[in-house]
Design a protein around this motif. Sequence first.
Motif, mmCIF file in Angstrom:
data_model
loop_
_atom_site.group_PDB
_atom_site.id
_atom_site.type_symbol
_atom_site.label_atom_id
_atom_site.label_comp_id
_atom_site.label_asym_id
_atom_site.label_seq_id
_atom_site.Cartn_x
_atom_site.Cartn_y
_atom_site.Cartn_z
ATOM 1 N N ALA A 74 6.929 51.299 13.825
ATOM 2 C CA ALA A 74 7.787 49.969 14.597
ATOM 3 C C ALA A 74 8.973 50.141 14.485
ATOM 4 O O ALA A 74 9.257 50.015 13.530
ATOM 5 N N GLU A 75 9.311 49.178 15.776
ATOM 6 C CA GLU A 75 10.751 48.814 15.942
ATOM 7 C C GLU A 75 11.541 48.161 16.727
ATOM 8 O O GLU A 75 10.347 47.727 17.577
ATOM 9 N N ASP A 76 12.620 48.135 16.257
ATOM 10 C CA ASP A 76 13.065 47.029 17.893
ATOM 11 C C ASP A 76 12.889 47.395 18.637
ATOM 12 O O ASP A 76 12.750 46.798 19.447
ATOM 13 N N SER A 77 12.945 48.328 19.149
ATOM 14 C CA SER A 77 13.411 48.331 20.206
ATOM 15 C C SER A 77 11.635 48.786 21.128
ATOM 16 O O SER A 77 11.627 48.948 22.153
ATOM 17 N N LEU A 78 10.625 48.260 20.444
ATOM 18 C CA LEU A 78 9.407 48.256 20.084
ATOM 19 C C LEU A 78 9.307 46.816 20.801
ATOM 20 O O LEU A 78 7.853 46.370 20.926
ATOM 21 N N GLY A 79 10.074 45.604 20.283
ATOM 22 C CA GLY A 79 8.992 44.623 20.125
ATOM 23 C C GLY A 79 8.863 44.742 18.590
ATOM 24 O O GLY A 79 7.772 43.364 18.606
ATOM 25 N N ARG A 80 8.815 45.915 17.644
ATOM 26 C CA ARG A 80 8.781 45.004 16.587
ATOM 27 C C ARG A 80 6.796 45.840 15.831
ATOM 28 O O ARG A 80 6.611 45.450 15.361
ATOM 29 N N PHE A 81 6.515 46.513 17.077
ATOM 30 C CA PHE A 81 4.303 47.035 17.230
ATOM 31 C C PHE A 81 5.041 48.023 17.090
ATOM 32 O O PHE A 81 5.837 49.573 17.391
ATOM 33 N N SER A 82 4.014 48.795 16.305
ATOM 34 C CA SER A 82 4.186 50.088 16.384
ATOM 35 C C SER A 82 3.288 50.786 17.325
ATOM 36 O O SER A 82 2.484 49.611 17.671
ATOM 37 N N VAL A 83 3.266 51.890 17.635
ATOM 38 C CA VAL A 83 2.326 52.215 18.573
ATOM 39 C C VAL A 83 1.456 53.070 18.113
ATOM 40 O O VAL A 83 1.579 54.584 18.042
ATOM 41 N N ASP A 84 -0.369 53.368 18.573
ATOM 42 C CA ASP A 84 -1.053 54.526 18.149
ATOM 43 C C ASP A 84 -2.000 54.439 19.388
ATOM 44 O O ASP A 84 -2.126 53.658 20.353
ATOM 45 N N VAL A 85 -2.560 55.755 19.274
ATOM 46 C CA VAL A 85 -3.454 56.263 20.285
ATOM 47 C C VAL A 85 -4.677 56.689 19.885
ATOM 48 O O VAL A 85 -4.687 57.078 19.028
ATOM 49 N N VAL A 86 -5.734 56.378 20.734
ATOM 50 C CA VAL A 86 -6.750 56.732 20.277
ATOM 51 C C VAL A 86 -7.876 57.306 21.444
ATOM 52 O O VAL A 86 -7.231 56.661 21.951
ATOM 53 N N ASP A 87 -8.835 58.482 21.328
ATOM 54 C CA ASP A 87 -9.812 59.037 22.081
ATOM 55 C C ASP A 87 -11.111 58.938 21.529
ATOM 56 O O ASP A 87 -11.356 59.690 20.362
ATOM 57 N N MET A 88 -11.440 58.418 21.657
ATOM 58 C CA MET A 88 -13.024 58.049 21.532
ATOM 59 C C MET A 88 -14.131 57.777 22.107
ATOM 60 O O MET A 88 -13.624 58.048 23.315
ATOM 61 N N ARG A 89 -15.463 58.626 22.471
ATOM 62 C CA ARG A 89 -16.314 59.059 23.187
ATOM 63 C C ARG A 89 -17.721 58.119 22.690
ATOM 64 O O ARG A 89 -17.840 59.074 21.468
ATOM 65 N N ASP A 90 -18.011 57.782 23.202
ATOM 66 C CA ASP A 90 -20.151 56.833 22.452
ATOM 67 C C ASP A 90 -19.564 56.588 21.013
ATOM 68 O O ASP A 90 -20.484 57.001 19.971
ATOM 69 N N ILE A 91 -18.887 55.561 20.618
ATOM 70 C CA ILE A 91 -18.658 55.495 19.014
ATOM 71 C C ILE A 91 -17.861 54.279 18.076
ATOM 72 O O ILE A 91 -17.372 54.045 18.636
ATOM 73 N N ALA A 92 -17.920 54.401 17.412
ATOM 74 C CA ALA A 92 -17.747 53.100 17.053
ATOM 75 C C ALA A 92 -17.018 53.385 15.439
ATOM 76 O O ALA A 92 -17.109 54.300 14.536
ATOM 77 N N GLY A 93 -15.213 52.334 15.812
ATOM 78 C CA GLY A 93 -14.729 53.722 14.024
ATOM 79 C C GLY A 93 -14.675 52.483 13.527
ATOM 80 O O GLY A 93 -15.623 51.723 13.178
ATOM 81 N N PRO A 94 -13.339 53.112 12.071
ATOM 82 C CA PRO A 94 -14.075 52.665 11.021
ATOM 83 C C PRO A 94 -13.580 50.649 11.009
ATOM 84 O O PRO A 94 -12.636 50.469 12.000
ATOM 85 N N HIS A 95 -14.436 50.270 10.318
ATOM 86 C CA HIS A 95 -13.672 48.611 10.456
ATOM 87 C C HIS A 95 -12.338 48.378 9.366
ATOM 88 O O HIS A 95 -12.270 49.120 8.521
ATOM 89 N N HIS A 96 -11.541 47.646 10.157
ATOM 90 C CA HIS A 96 -10.612 47.173 9.968
ATOM 91 C C HIS A 96 -10.248 45.488 10.385
ATOM 92 O O HIS A 96 -10.530 45.162 10.785
ATOM 93 N N THR A 97 -8.789 45.613 9.342
ATOM 94 C CA THR A 97 -8.685 44.207 9.983
ATOM 95 C C THR A 97 -7.092 44.118 10.357
ATOM 96 O O THR A 97 -6.183 45.068 9.953
ATOM 97 N N HIS A 98 -6.877 42.840 11.371
ATOM 98 C CA HIS A 98 -5.426 42.986 11.636
ATOM 99 C C HIS A 98 -4.711 41.965 11.384
ATOM 100 O O HIS A 98 -4.482 40.576 11.975
#
Length: 154
Positions: free
Chosen positions: A73-97
């Motif tokens: 997260a940084e000011d030039s990204l509006g204080r967002f972090s950026v992640d990318v995932v590549d998934m195929r027919d799968i459920a990922g780990p449970h998490h909260t936001h």
Amino acid sequence: MSKQAFHQLVAHVATQIAGRPLDDELDRWLNTHHGAGTPSFDQLKQACINGVAEGWLCDHEGGGIRYGRVFKAEDSLGRFSVDVVDMRDIAGPHHTHPGGEIDLIMPLEGDATFDGRPAGWCVYPPGSAHHPTVAQGRALVLYLLPEGQIQFTK
């Protein structure tokens, strides 16, 4: 596609939404202005495809999911972090936001959906939780997390 060029593409969208509530209205706005079939969607999708092919996106693997945090997260990204995932027919780990989550769903194979949603944007409000799930194929999903906040369930 360089990481810096990718940063500029993400920043173009992130700075437009910085400070806005993560709610249904933002979901509609993103899908109207940057959704599937728009130039910004197409550019982000191609940049993600190129980044994966070049090895600087989704450079980790675990549990059948390729993933990686591209930018903190940084000011030039509006204080967002950026992640990318590549998934195929799968459920990922449970998490909260804690601060919410904004996802860009980019199907690659089949009629891939993310949490039942087709190509486009999906906005989760603060305090929401899920098992991120790609069904009916393969998709790349770009995550914008306010201040990079995510809590994986133990």
